[in-house]
Design an enzyme around this catalytic site. Structure first.
Site, PDB file in Angstrom:
ATOM      1  N   LYS A 172      48.461  34.525  -1.228  1.00  0.00           N
ATOM      2  CA  LYS A 172      47.141  35.060  -1.569  1.00  0.00           C
ATOM      3  C   LYS A 172      46.046  34.209  -0.943  1.00  0.00           C
ATOM      4  CE  LYS A 172      44.472  36.700  -5.532  1.00  0.00           C
ATOM      5  NZ  LYS A 172      44.446  36.815  -7.014  1.00  0.00           N
ATOM      6  N   HIS A 214      46.731  28.184  -6.291  1.00  0.00           N
ATOM      7  CA  HIS A 214      45.436  28.521  -6.868  1.00  0.00           C
ATOM      8  C   HIS A 214      44.319  27.824  -6.089  1.00  0.00           C
ATOM      9  CE1 HIS A 214      47.112  29.569 -11.133  1.00  0.00           C
ATOM     10  NE2 HIS A 214      47.195  30.583 -10.286  1.00  0.00           N
ATOM     11  N   TYR A 266      46.871  28.007 -18.511  1.00  0.00           N
ATOM     12  CA  TYR A 266      48.201  27.746 -19.053  1.00  0.00           C
ATOM     13  C   TYR A 266      48.197  26.656 -20.110  1.00  0.00           C
ATOM     14  CZ  TYR A 266      49.675  30.690 -15.213  1.00  0.00           C
ATOM     15  OH  TYR A 266      49.819  31.751 -14.363  1.00  0.00           O
TER      16      TYR A 266
END
Length: 284
Positions: free
Chosen positions: A158, A249, A258
């Site tokens: 991503k 990320h 989390y």
């Protein structure tokens, strides 16, 4: 292809948007044009806002889906048509903050055990043991498994970023067993054609089918395994910046969610998959 559509495609290509994002943005503009029955460059900002309200209230789309469409429409009007942002302001919708449901170890073992197809089982275990996204699973190549460095290469994840994640010893054993049995050549998880990659919807279908057979009623799709991976690392005492890099990320804020899912553990673990206890028959 209309000149307007080509312009938008060129604009997205130049800015390095992923294939999935390009398809999503084009679909958003196409839906708007079909709704009003005219070219999108002839549709006013007020109509765009009314369309988003229609999608949510009449069509029943979630705010998350509406926001995805919103991003595509804003790109089209601000970038492709070069219209000023205030003139085309499309308000974003607030999304309820919900924590994902995490599978416990017993549920994970059931999930992997019922996946009798070797490719399906290997794919699910890879998603969990390496924390990969569905799109990253479909693009994983045999050459990306580096047993010498015990690392797994994620190419163009991503945001078009490459990264490496540690390769679990147990996952390596299972991938080798899968390779000896199926002999994939280029793609680790090929599609219907041995030379083609798995479709973007393939991993989701594999997970949903296995979850149903395992009798797991918790909500969520295959991304749940990525959540389980991150939570397992956090509970094992791995630092947030390390988890951030492994997940790919951009912002640490994405990883910090989390913290609400993790529970304290006293012992560290090299990999979430190594924690699970499988029946002897499933250790192939």
């Amino acid at each position: 292809m209309t000149p307007l559509r080509k312009r938008m495609i060129d604009d997205m290509t130049v800015r390095g948007l992923s294939e999935n994002t390009r398809k999503s943005y084009l679909s958003a503009v196409t839906g708007l044009a079909r709704h009003y029955g005219r070219s999108p460059d002839c549709i006013e900002a007020r109509e765009v806002q009314d369309y988003l309200i229609f999608l949510h209230e009449k069509r029943g789309l979630t705010w998350k889906s509406c926001n995805t469409i919103r991003h595509g429409l804003r790109f089209f009007y601000r970038i492709t048509l070069s219209l000023p942002d205030p003139h085309l302001y499309v308000p974003g919708a607030k999304q309820p903050s919900r924590l994902p449901e995490i599978l416990n170890p017993e549920e994970l073992v059931r999930l992997f055990t019922v996946a009798s197809n070797p490719k399906h089982r290997a794919l699910l275990m890879t998603a969990y043991a390496a924390g990969l996204r569905a799109s990253e699973l479909t693009r994983l190549r045999v050459a990306d498994i580096d047993s010498g460095r015990m690392a797994l290469r994620v190419e163009q994840g991503k945001g078009n970023k490459d990264r490496y994640v540690p390769l679990s010893p147990q996952l390596l054993v299972r991938l080798r067993a899968y390779w000896r049995r199926v002999r994939p050549s280029q793609w680790m998880f090929p599609g219907r054609s041995p030379d083609g990659s798995l479709s973007r919807h393939g991993p989701a279908h594999i997970y949903t089918s296995a979850k149903t057979r395992a009798g797991i009623e918790k909500a969520g799709g295959i991304h749940t395994l990525r959540h389980c991976y991150a939570t397992g690392l956090l509970e094992a005492g791995v630092d947030l910046p390390v988890i951030q890099r492994r997940l790919g990320h951009t912002s640490i804020r994405s990883t910090m969610r989390y913290l609400h899912l993790a529970q304290e553990r006293t012992s560290a673990t090299p990999s979430p998959l190594d924690l699970l206890e499988f029946p002897n028959a499933q250790r192939a």
